[in-house]
Design an enzyme around this catalytic site. Structure first.
Site, PDB file in Angstrom:
ATOM      1  N   HIS A 105       0.864  -1.194   0.000  1.00 17.96           N
ATOM      2  CA  HIS A 105       0.000   0.000   0.000  1.00 17.96           C
ATOM      3  C   HIS A 105       0.893   1.234   0.000  1.00 17.96           C
ATOM      4  O   HIS A 105       1.969   1.223   0.609  1.00 17.96           O
ATOM      5  CB  HIS A 105      -0.851   0.079   1.281  1.00 17.96           C
ATOM      6  N   CYS A 127      -1.988   2.583   9.156  1.00 17.35           N
ATOM      7  CA  CYS A 127      -3.009   1.622   8.716  1.00 17.35           C
ATOM      8  C   CYS A 127      -4.177   1.564   9.682  1.00 17.35           C
ATOM      9  O   CYS A 127      -5.299   1.239   9.309  1.00 17.35           O
ATOM     10  CB  CYS A 127      -2.406   0.230   8.577  1.00 17.35           C
TER      11      CYS A 127
END
Ligand SMILES: NC(=[NH2+])NCCC[C@H](N)C(=O)O
Length: 290
Positions: free
Chosen positions: A173, A267
């Site tokens: 990511h 996250c």
């Protein structure tokens, strides 16, 4: 010297009541290495408190029992200060139920809900791949988000979107190798990207703070900036000197249990206040690496 970020004061977090490693979708995960529930909760509470202490606010969503990765709230959707949310369409099936609860939460909290591609079965888009920085929405694509999603984001929300192709399986990511720090500085880990995207990245970030391999894999790029405070899972002495030199207060938090799922401070926290005002352009525009 950059100006403080214009977002990052209001966050959504998911309380980790059902955090487990039930399946493996990134190189950090192993079903043989389960998080300790009590320690997980203590670490999560400390992160939430640190955000509040830094002047931020946190809204808490309950975790679905069927969605062990839901604690990584950053991926629930891209939310804006003016009350819009672009729901994620997760790459991997076991995470897709999260979107049902996220959709309910965003709608129930006054966000107008959109889906990249309109119908929810369009291209994959995971919001941990998207940040407002400079004059654009910077979006990582490859491992999770698909290139076509950038086109949808640009046209559906009239945004200037700059794509970076991620070419490193450990940096799946954008929020792992890229962390905006202020208007001109960002933590970056160039080896996460292919050559063309590394060149593009150099144009996007006026004053890059380049992470070493050790820093990047200690999740230092997965930090959260709240005003003048940066919350980090790890900070080398070198990095601390650079960041304090920029006037930031560095707070280091132990988030070891969450590293077992492949995520850290960023996250776990979804900013709900992205400011799109400086990055809109009629009809949208997608700039991809050569
Ligand atoms: N924003 C993030 N990078 N979140 C980490 C997500 C970790 C999760 N296990 C996954 O692979 O999907």
């Amino acid at each position: 010297m950059g100006q403080p970020l214009r977002w990052g004061r209001r966050y959504l977090m998911v309380r980790p009541d059902h955090f487990r490693i039930d399946y493996v979708i990134n190189p950090y995960m192993s079903t043989q290495d389960q998080p300790d529930p009590a320690l997980t909760r203590r670490q999560w509470d400390a992160l939430r408190q640190a955000i509040v202490d830094a002047g931020g606010s946190v809204e808490v969503l309950e975790q679905r029992p069927d969605s062990p990765d839901m604690v990584y709230a950053m991926n629930l959707g891209l939310a804006t200060a003016d009350g819009r949310a672009m729901l994620s369409h997760m790459r991997f099936e076991p995470r897709r139920h999260e979107s049902l609860t996220a959709a309910e939460w965003f709608t129930g909290h006054g966000f107008a809900l959109d889906r990249a591609g309109g119908d929810g079965v369009g291209p994959h888009f995971e919001s941990g791949d998207a940040f407002v920085f400079g004059d654009s929405l910077v979006v990582g694509y490859g491992p999770r988000t698909e290139a076509l999603a950038l086109k949808h984001l640009a046209t559906e929300w009239n945004l200037r979107v700059r794509g970076l192709r991620i070419a490193h399986e450990g940096m799946y990511h954008l929020d792992l190798p890229f962390c905006p720090v202020d208007s001109t500085h960002a933590l970056v880990y160039p080896p996460a990207f292919d050559a063309a995207s590394q060149a593009e990245l150099a144009g996007i970030v006026p004053e890059p703070i380049v992470l070493t391999d050790d820093e990047a894999f200690a999740f230092s790029g997965n930090s959260v900036v709240v005003g003048e405070t940066i919350l980090m899972p790890a900070c080398s002495p070198r990095l601390r000197e650079i960041l304090t030199g920029l006037g930031l207060r560095v707070v280091v938090l132990d988030l070891s249990e969450f590293h077992k799922g492949g995520g850290s401070a960023r996250c776990l926290t979804n900013p709900l206040d992205f400011d799109l005002s400086g990055i809109t352009v009629p009809g949208g525009d997608v700039i991809l690496p050569a």
